[in-house]
Design an enzyme around this catalytic site. Structure first.
Site, PDB file in Angstrom:
ATOM      1  N   TYR A  17     -16.991   1.826   7.308  1.00 42.97           N
ATOM      2  CA  TYR A  17     -15.533   1.869   7.349  1.00 42.97           C
ATOM      3  C   TYR A  17     -15.057   2.499   8.653  1.00 42.97           C
ATOM      4  O   TYR A  17     -14.213   1.941   9.364  1.00 42.97           O
ATOM      5  CB  TYR A  17     -14.991   2.648   6.158  1.00 42.97           C
ATOM      6  CG  TYR A  17     -13.555   3.059   6.302  1.00 42.97           C
ATOM      7  CD1 TYR A  17     -12.524   2.119   6.226  1.00 42.97           C
ATOM      8  CD2 TYR A  17     -13.203   4.397   6.536  1.00 42.97           C
ATOM      9  CE1 TYR A  17     -11.202   2.501   6.375  1.00 42.97           C
ATOM     10  CE2 TYR A  17     -11.881   4.779   6.679  1.00 42.97           C
ATOM     11  CZ  TYR A  17     -10.884   3.834   6.602  1.00 42.97           C
ATOM     12  OH  TYR A  17      -9.575   4.203   6.761  1.00 42.97           O
ATOM     13  N   THR A  33      -7.987   6.330  11.535  1.00 42.38           N
ATOM     14  CA  THR A  33      -8.525   7.325  10.621  1.00 42.38           C
ATOM     15  C   THR A  33      -9.343   8.403  11.307  1.00 42.38           C
ATOM     16  O   THR A  33      -9.908   8.188  12.389  1.00 42.38           O
ATOM     17  CB  THR A  33      -9.416   6.613   9.574  1.00 42.38           C
ATOM     18  OG1 THR A  33     -10.075   7.567   8.752  1.00 42.38           O
ATOM     19  CG2 THR A  33     -10.487   5.771  10.259  1.00 42.38           C
ATOM     20  N   GLY A  61       0.820  -1.203   0.000  1.00 42.46           N
ATOM     21  CA  GLY A  61       0.000   0.000   0.000  1.00 42.46           C
ATOM     22  C   GLY A  61       0.855   1.255   0.000  1.00 42.46           C
ATOM     23  O   GLY A  61       2.087   1.201   0.117  1.00 42.46           O
ATOM     24  N   GLN A  62       0.194   2.432  -0.125  1.00 47.57           N
ATOM     25  CA  GLN A  62       0.984   3.661  -0.230  1.00 47.57           C
ATOM     26  C   GLN A  62       1.777   3.952   1.038  1.00 47.57           C
ATOM     27  O   GLN A  62       2.920   4.422   0.966  1.00 47.57           O
ATOM     28  CB  GLN A  62       0.108   4.847  -0.628  1.00 47.57           C
ATOM     29  CG  GLN A  62      -0.975   5.273   0.326  1.00 47.57           C
ATOM     30  CD  GLN A  62      -1.620   6.598  -0.117  1.00 47.57           C
ATOM     31  OE1 GLN A  62      -0.990   7.445  -0.751  1.00 47.57           O
ATOM     32  NE2 GLN A  62      -2.888   6.779   0.207  1.00 47.57           N
ATOM     33  N   TRP A  80      -6.897  12.096   5.151  1.00 48.75           N
ATOM     34  CA  TRP A  80      -6.587  12.482   3.766  1.00 48.75           C
ATOM     35  C   TRP A  80      -5.166  12.057   3.378  1.00 48.75           C
ATOM     36  O   TRP A  80      -4.354  12.865   2.938  1.00 48.75           O
ATOM     37  CB  TRP A  80      -6.731  13.987   3.594  1.00 48.75           C
ATOM     38  CG  TRP A  80      -8.087  14.571   3.849  1.00 48.75           C
ATOM     39  CD1 TRP A  80      -9.139  14.003   4.505  1.00 48.75           C
ATOM     40  CD2 TRP A  80      -8.532  15.877   3.462  1.00 48.75           C
ATOM     41  NE1 TRP A  80     -10.212  14.869   4.545  1.00 48.75           N
ATOM     42  CE2 TRP A  80      -9.871  16.023   3.913  1.00 48.75           C
ATOM     43  CE3 TRP A  80      -7.943  16.935   2.791  1.00 48.75           C
ATOM     44  CZ2 TRP A  80     -10.616  17.191   3.709  1.00 48.75           C
ATOM     45  CZ3 TRP A  80      -8.680  18.095   2.586  1.00 48.75           C
ATOM     46  CH2 TRP A  80     -10.010  18.209   3.037  1.00 48.75           C
TER      47      TRP A  80
END
Length: 291
Positions: free
Chosen positions: A134, A104, A10-11, A159
């Site tokens: 989520y 998050t 993943g990033q 973000w």
């Protein structure tokens, strides 16, 4: 320090690997696992590998992050974001490794009233009240760790943008070069967390032997529209950006109108580590130019 990295493709996982490659090899021995290498929902495999490797730290970058997809695939999101995380917390306690887990801004309700009441963002101890599945699974994953492990670090982000994977900055750059006009929402407010800064501050927290829950994001409060406008300005892309309300786009999952994270805690403990969002964007665009 022996570190097992989960979710390496993943990033954020790829940024971890890139960052560690530039550090002193004696400080970190990083073992990176993609979901193909080690799926965190395959509990016996995870247990066997962690018992074999005996890490000092496990960094969990693996997650189900498709916000709209989570509404349709609730069991899968629950399995990845809650059940697998609980098992990692249990292994953390049993095998005595530190667990670093990313969460998050979506754990918070994100009302317009909250924006007026907390212009600097939600503090870590503000009551969670997610408005989509989520966010709910990420909150339950957090709680699973808190209720199970005594040696954990939870870092909430918002973000997330970086040089790897898919994110808002890269999407805007692509669309801006393809189209003459774009619509971007102007009633969702927050600030970006850039992956290079996330990893740098994650390591700083680890080196400080910090535990508990922290927030990390950039300074400033902007809308997605503001973010898009600045991306195009800095990139010399000539595209008309129309400011629209969220109702313009139909999504499965509701989005919070306000998701700014307050960073006073991490600043108090680590010093002035939070950069302005424009500085972070400039640095990311420079990274992307070199790739």
């Amino acid at each position: 320090m022996k570190v097992v990295l989960l979710g390496a493709s993943g990033q954020l996982g790829r940024e971890w690997q890139d960052f560690i490659e530039r550090q002193d090899e004696d400080e970190f021995n990083l073992l990176a696992y993609t979901s193909d290498d080690l799926d965190i929902t395959h509990y016996q495999q995870v247990s066997d590998e962690l018992r074999k490797q005996k890490p000092d730290l496990v960094v969990n970058c693996a997650a189900y992050t498709d916000v709209d997809g989570a509404e349709d695939h609730r069991k899968l999101a629950q399995k990845v974001n809650v059940e697998a995380v609980l098992y990692l917390a249990e292994l953390s306690q049993e095998l005595e490794f530190k667990l670093l887990h990313y969460s998050t801004d979506y754990v918070f309700p994100g009302s317009k009233l909250d924006r007026r009441a907390m212009p600097e963002g939600y503090p870590e101890d503000y009551p969670a009240d997610p408005i989509n599945w989520y966010g709910r699974t990420k909150w339950e994953g957090e709680q699973a760790i808190r209720n199970t492990s005594s040696n954990y670090l939870i870092l909430r982000l918002s973000w997330v943008c970086g040089q790897y994977g898919s994110n808002f900055v890269k999407t805007m750059l692509e669309l801006g070069r393809e189209r003459d006009k774009l619509q971007v929402v102007n009633d969702q407010w927050g600030s970006p967390s850039f992956t290079t800064d996330i990893v740098r501050n994650s390591i700083a927290l680890i080196n400080a032997e910090a535990t508990g829950t922290y927030h990390y994001t950039s300074k400033g409060l902007i809308s997605w529209y503001d973010f898009a406008e600045k991306i195009f300005t800095l990139s010399d892309i000539n595209v008309e950006v129309e400011s629209v309300d969220s109702d313009t786009f139909s999504t499965k999952a509701p989005r919070p109108h306000f998701s700014k994270l307050n960073t006073r805690k991490i600043t108090a403990e680590l010093g002035e580590v939070v950069d302005d969002w424009e500085e972070g964007l400039i640095a990311l665009l420079e990274q992307l130019k070199k790739r």
